[in-house]
Design an enzyme around this catalytic site. Structure first.
Site, short mmCIF file in Angstrom:
data_model
loop_
_atom_site.label_atom_id
_atom_site.label_comp_id
_atom_site.label_asym_id
_atom_site.label_seq_id
_atom_site.Cartn_x
_atom_site.Cartn_y
_atom_site.Cartn_z
CG ASP A 62 42.88 31.90 38.07
OD1 ASP A 62 42.05 31.88 37.14
OD2 ASP A 62 42.59 32.17 39.24
CD GLU A 63 38.40 28.86 37.80
OE1 GLU A 63 37.55 27.97 37.75
OE2 GLU A 63 38.16 30.05 37.54
#
Ligand SMILES: [Mg+2]
Length: 366
Positions: free
Chosen positions: A115-116
């Site tokens: 998610d990054e």
């Protein structure tokens, strides 16, 4: 700051880096997919007595629930906490969706986790001049396509972009310009720096270094002497300087497996037995992918959650499962007798190279 092109001496253009970070990712996905969870304190992760929280919803965070917190502690902090099993296949699919959105703007994408990611948008595919506008577009598209929110940090290097993405979370973005960079770092507690873990932070505190300003007041020699190879990195980031490039398509650097035991162990035989399934798992992955590595790392988490890691590198890639087990067991044996009981063991193999990729070889001269 003296950024310049080493070949021409010309000042190099200021880079534009975006750090995108989904908000409470796993927990938000679960709340998206199950309306009954919305507005409630949710923890994704083991509900088992010995599990840990993988992600917490913002409602749970209000009670102090954090990722990596033992589930027991989390439940004590927040008695109404709802535990949900993680669904990694769903998270991975969303991760691919958001990477496709990034790729509409730049090929230079460095994922840090599902998610990054860091994006270098200095030159971007749509020729949008302001990185903050690109971040706005990306966040709007993520919201439209996944129903989830992301935050963004925009700056001239990775270190500051990552700090910036935390600044307006959730569902916000923040720019740290070159003029703001050094001042932004000054008051920051060293433990908030990306790349400074609790052990290093404690060491810094013991040396009287509590904030960016304190590091900044030290010489490069002092930082090198006390922090080895990382000293220079800390020295420069305390000045808002970080020249690390955004590395696209970063290859996976290690493959590992770990397990938390149902009861804490301390006998060598019992621990060695626990290593075997981990070795099997790592080796199966090596066989499936063709990856081979030559650095074996053993991770030991003690009953009090202290973690130590021990590594050994061999000259050529570990050739087989039994070699991997022998090396891992050797690392364990070297730590005996253990000072405390152990709750988790992990084994990983790194310095990977892919199948067909030749490893450095000694050739016989003619
Ligand atoms: Mg996140």
């Amino acid at each position: 700051m003296s950024e310049s092109d080493p070949t021409t001496g010309e000042p190099s253009p200021v880079r534009k880096i975006i750090h995108i970070d989904m908000d409470a990712f796993y927990a938000s996905v679960e709340q998206r997919d199950n309306p009954e969870l919305r507005g409630k304190p949710v923890a994704v992760g083991g509900s088992a007595e010995r599990g840990v929280v993988a992600a917490a919803s913002y409602e749970a965070r209000k009670f102090g629930v954090r990722s990596a917190m033992p589930s027991v502690t989390a439940k004590r902090q927040c008695p109404d906490l709802i535990f949900v099993r993680p669904r990694f296949e769903v998270y991975k699919a969303i991760s691919r969706q958001i990477r496709d959105i990034f790729a509409e703007h730049t090929p230079v994408i460095e994922p840090l986790s599902l998610d990054e990611a860091y994006l270098d948008v200095t030159e971007n595919l749509q020729g949008i001049p302001l990185a903050r506008d690109i971040a706005l577009e990306i966040r709007a598209k993520i919201k439209a396509e996944t129903g989830l929110t992301a935050s963004a940090g925009i700056s001239y290097n990775k270190f500051l972009a990552k700090l910036a993405s935390d600044h307006r979370k959730p569902n916000g973005q923040f720019v740290i310009s070159p003029e703001m960079g050094p001042a932004f770092v000054e008051p920051l507690p060293v433990g908030k720096f990306h790349g400074i873990g609790p052990a290093t932070a404690a060491k810094m505190n013991a040396l009287g270094l509590f904030t960016g300003r304190d590091i900044r007041n030290q010489s490069l020699e002092f930082m090198n002497a006390n922090f080895g190879k990382s000293g220079a990195y800390y020295y420069w980031i305390s000045r808002g300087v970080d020249e690390r490039p955004v590395r696209a398509n970063r290859i996976r650097k290690s493959v590992g497996a770990e397990n938390t035991f149902s009861t804490d162990l301390d006998a060598f035989d019992a621990l060695a037995a626990e290593l075997r399934p981990l070795v099997d798992k790592v080796w199966r992955h090596c066989e499936a992918t063709g990856n081979r590595g030559r650095t074996v790392t053993l991770k030991i988490k003690f009953a009090d959650f202290e973690i130590i890691t021990r590594s050994r590198s061999v000259a050529a890639a570990v050739a087989g499962r039994d070699d991997l087990e022998r090396l891992a067991c050797g690392l364990l044996e070297a730590e005996m007798p253990l000072p405390k009981r152990v709750r988790l063991l992990g084994v990983s193999l790194s310095s990977l190279h892919a199948a067909g990729e030749s490893e450095p070889q000694l050739t016989l001269g003619i």
